[in-house]
Design a protein around this motif. Sequence first.
Motif, PDB file in Angstrom:
ATOM      1  N   LEU A 161       6.648   6.071   8.721  1.00 38.78           N
ATOM      2  CA  LEU A 161       6.837   5.049   7.853  1.00 38.78           C
ATOM      3  C   LEU A 161       5.735   4.387   8.052  1.00 38.78           C
ATOM      4  CD1 LEU A 161       8.221   3.059   6.257  1.00 38.78           C
ATOM      5  CD2 LEU A 161       9.129   1.739   8.050  1.00 38.78           C
ATOM      6  N   GLY A 162       4.829   3.423   8.706  1.00 38.74           N
ATOM      7  CA  GLY A 162       3.777   2.990   8.967  1.00 38.74           C
ATOM      8  C   GLY A 162       2.324   4.020   8.454  1.00 38.74           C
ATOM      9  N   ILE A 163       2.249   6.045   7.871  1.00 33.88           N
ATOM     10  CA  ILE A 163       1.386   6.152   7.730  1.00 33.88           C
ATOM     11  C   ILE A 163       1.722   5.700   5.843  1.00 33.88           C
ATOM     12  CG2 ILE A 163       0.975   8.103   6.568  1.00 33.88           C
ATOM     13  CD1 ILE A 163       1.382   8.963   9.767  1.00 33.88           C
ATOM     14  N   ILE A 164       2.962   5.534   5.386  1.00 33.92           N
ATOM     15  CA  ILE A 164       3.377   5.524   4.217  1.00 33.92           C
ATOM     16  C   ILE A 164       3.414   3.701   3.666  1.00 33.92           C
ATOM     17  CG2 ILE A 164       4.942   5.486   3.016  1.00 33.92           C
ATOM     18  CD1 ILE A 164       6.689   8.202   3.829  1.00 33.92           C
ATOM     19  N   ILE A 165       3.299   3.332   4.290  1.00 34.00           N
ATOM     20  CA  ILE A 165       3.152   1.910   3.761  1.00 34.00           C
ATOM     21  C   ILE A 165       1.345   1.972   4.117  1.00 34.00           C
ATOM     22  CG2 ILE A 165       3.114  -0.707   4.883  1.00 34.00           C
ATOM     23  CD1 ILE A 165       5.929  -0.064   6.063  1.00 34.00           C
ATOM     24  N   THR A 166       0.503   2.266   4.861  1.00 37.63           N
ATOM     25  CA  THR A 166      -0.625   2.056   5.211  1.00 37.63           C
ATOM     26  C   THR A 166      -1.241   2.423   3.360  1.00 37.63           C
ATOM     27  OG1 THR A 166      -0.926   2.052   7.212  1.00 37.63           O
ATOM     28  CG2 THR A 166      -2.668   2.855   6.035  1.00 37.63           C
ATOM     29  N   ILE A 167      -0.342   4.220   3.327  1.00 40.31           N
ATOM     30  CA  ILE A 167      -1.116   4.598   2.624  1.00 40.31           C
ATOM     31  C   ILE A 167      -1.438   2.794   0.756  1.00 40.31           C
ATOM     32  CG2 ILE A 167      -0.843   6.334   0.276  1.00 40.31           C
ATOM     33  CD1 ILE A 167       0.362   8.268   2.701  1.00 40.31           C
ATOM     34  N   LEU A 168      -0.381   2.610   0.990  1.00 39.03           N
ATOM     35  CA  LEU A 168       0.464   1.984  -0.376  1.00 39.03           C
ATOM     36  C   LEU A 168      -0.928   0.663   0.202  1.00 39.03           C
ATOM     37  CD1 LEU A 168       2.048   0.931  -2.657  1.00 39.03           C
ATOM     38  CD2 LEU A 168       3.386  -0.537  -1.197  1.00 39.03           C
ATOM     39  N   GLY A 169      -1.007   0.442   0.921  1.00 45.09           N
ATOM     40  CA  GLY A 169      -1.880  -0.697   1.351  1.00 45.09           C
ATOM     41  C   GLY A 169      -3.144  -0.477   0.704  1.00 45.09           C
ATOM     42  N   LEU A 170      -3.925   1.097   0.634  1.00 48.57           N
ATOM     43  CA  LEU A 170      -4.892   0.985   1.296  1.00 48.57           C
ATOM     44  C   LEU A 170      -4.760   1.155  -0.560  1.00 48.57           C
ATOM     45  CD1 LEU A 170      -5.601   4.659   3.424  1.00 48.57           C
ATOM     46  CD2 LEU A 170      -6.807   2.114   2.932  1.00 48.57           C
ATOM     47  N   VAL A 171      -4.119   1.568  -1.644  1.00 47.38           N
ATOM     48  CA  VAL A 171      -4.148   1.246  -2.758  1.00 47.38           C
ATOM     49  C   VAL A 171      -4.295   0.602  -3.337  1.00 47.38           C
ATOM     50  CG1 VAL A 171      -3.001   2.064  -4.923  1.00 47.38           C
ATOM     51  CG2 VAL A 171      -2.638   4.215  -2.601  1.00 47.38           C
ATOM     52  N   ILE A 172      -3.305  -1.033  -3.095  1.00 45.87           N
ATOM     53  CA  ILE A 172      -3.748  -1.912  -3.338  1.00 45.87           C
ATOM     54  C   ILE A 172      -5.188  -2.774  -3.342  1.00 45.87           C
ATOM     55  CG2 ILE A 172      -2.985  -3.871  -3.075  1.00 45.87           C
ATOM     56  CD1 ILE A 172       0.096  -2.843  -2.275  1.00 45.87           C
ATOM     57  N   VAL A 173      -5.321  -2.453  -1.884  1.00 41.84           N
ATOM     58  CA  VAL A 173      -7.203  -2.588  -1.839  1.00 41.84           C
ATOM     59  C   VAL A 173      -7.874  -1.931  -2.680  1.00 41.84           C
ATOM     60  CG1 VAL A 173      -8.727  -2.505  -0.195  1.00 41.84           C
ATOM     61  CG2 VAL A 173      -6.688  -3.062   0.566  1.00 41.84           C
ATOM     62  N   GLY A 174      -7.497  -1.195  -3.183  1.00 43.04           N
ATOM     63  CA  GLY A 174      -8.420  -0.299  -4.046  1.00 43.04           C
ATOM     64  C   GLY A 174      -8.438  -1.206  -5.453  1.00 43.04           C
ATOM     65  N   LEU A 175      -6.829  -1.081  -6.131  1.00 45.82           N
ATOM     66  CA  LEU A 175      -6.596  -1.751  -7.327  1.00 45.82           C
ATOM     67  C   LEU A 175      -7.611  -3.257  -7.248  1.00 45.82           C
ATOM     68  CD1 LEU A 175      -2.669  -0.939  -7.710  1.00 45.82           C
ATOM     69  CD2 LEU A 175      -4.713  -0.619  -9.202  1.00 45.82           C
ATOM     70  N   ALA A 176      -7.645  -4.143  -6.431  1.00 41.03           N
ATOM     71  CA  ALA A 176      -7.866  -5.419  -6.132  1.00 41.03           C
ATOM     72  C   ALA A 176      -9.930  -4.511  -6.335  1.00 41.03           C
ATOM     73  CB  ALA A 176      -7.931  -5.457  -4.819  1.00 41.03           C
ATOM     74  N   ASP A 177     -10.497  -4.219  -5.544  1.00 44.98           N
ATOM     75  CA  ASP A 177     -11.593  -3.560  -6.097  1.00 44.98           C
ATOM     76  C   ASP A 177     -12.045  -3.279  -7.215  1.00 44.98           C
ATOM     77  OD1 ASP A 177     -12.335  -4.730  -3.592  1.00 44.98           O
ATOM     78  OD2 ASP A 177     -12.824  -2.449  -2.621  1.00 44.98           O
ATOM     79  N   PHE A 178     -10.840  -2.213  -8.047  1.00 50.91           N
ATOM     80  CA  PHE A 178     -10.935  -2.233  -9.200  1.00 50.91           C
ATOM     81  C   PHE A 178     -11.009  -3.015 -10.238  1.00 50.91           C
ATOM     82  CE2 PHE A 178      -8.951  -0.492 -13.382  1.00 50.91           C
ATOM     83  CZ  PHE A 178     -10.380   0.322 -13.364  1.00 50.91           C
ATOM     84  N   PHE A 179     -10.393  -4.132 -10.073  1.00 52.60           N
ATOM     85  CA  PHE A 179     -10.063  -4.396 -11.144  1.00 52.60           C
ATOM     86  C   PHE A 179     -11.169  -6.417 -10.580  1.00 52.60           C
ATOM     87  CE2 PHE A 179      -5.615  -3.763 -10.911  1.00 52.60           C
ATOM     88  CZ  PHE A 179      -5.607  -3.297 -12.316  1.00 52.60           C
TER      89      PHE A 179
END
Length: 393
Positions: A161-179
């Motif tokens: 579960l921690g790995i799945i949540i970490t992947i989600l967090g990485l996507v969110i940080v990546g989106l923050a950088d994109f925007f």
Amino acid sequence: MWRLQSEEILRKERDMAWTKYQLFLAGLMLTTGSINTLSAKWADMFSARGCHDDPDHGFSHPFVQAVGMFLGEFSCLAVFYILLCHDRRSPVPRMNPGQSFNPLLFLPPAMCDMMATSIMYVALNMTSASSFQMLRGAVIIFTGLLSVAFLGRRLAASQWLGIIITILGLVIVGLADFFSGHRDDAHKLSDVITGDLLIIMAQVIVSVQMVLEEKFVYKHDVHPLRAVGTEGFFGFFVLSLLLIPMYFIHVGDFSNNPRHVLEDALDAFCQIGHQPLILLALLGNTVSIAFFNFAGISVTKEISATTRMVLDSLRTLVIWVVSLALGWEQFHGLQVLGFLVLLVGTALYNGLHRPLLARIPCCAGMVNAEEESSPGERERLLNDNRAQTGGES
């Protein structure tokens, strides 16, 4: 048995009050760990003239910075022998120097450390310090997967579960950088995306380093400072030699130095001569990594591996707040969300939820069952901590 161990851990936590020395170690780890990334980013932000009357240009020398980082790790070897000599002069020696070992055992993980650190310093030129630190959380994804594949480890449900949540967090940080990338004068959007991807790619190499260290190195009784120093020795001398061919390898627009080669060490020294503050930033990076490794190892020994992981997460927060305060980057709400999600994922993977759940009577049984399904968890936690001492940058 596990229930009794959990109760014993909770009792120790209730009775434990940090000493002044432990508070000092925790503060030292948090401070030097933050300075390490901030000083590296500070060096990247300078512009100065180079050799042959070149016009002012940005200090873009990631491999020179990596050499400085390994010099800091190498200095841990000197600290180890100083402490050993001091201990042997005392009436009752207490320091365990560890067993003799073949130093070449550290060569493969040191080469992984060298590649990962160099890639991350290249990426730091392209993205913000806070995103750099947050995206390094991807290491638990690849470490978890590789430990299952090559070490035969069984991950608990909370770790998956921690790995799945970490992947989600990485996507969110990546989106923050994109925007926010198109509003950042220091970094183009394409550079930010490339830098983020390089950081994640570097974490694959770091996870290979961790697996190699656990499989071949940590079965030997090697003092952590000696281990870090030995890896730093290999990284420092190999990368220093590689600076020679890098001076002649043309890479076009990928490099920002005037000659567009992979690394121009002479240009770096000329820029330092024209702008001495760059040297201060590089020294901050070198000295901080040495103290950070010492403090991290001491925190694990004097307090706990869990405390070390909490402090490492706080380091990300400090770097982010300082970067905002200095105007190095702009605030973005998605980064806050991404940081919190990454924090939850890291906590679940490293079992930081267990002491909290163990206090709840209805959840204590679930914690015990999860611990029984993950034998050797304490050893894994300690090994992961020792493995992360290298390449901390």
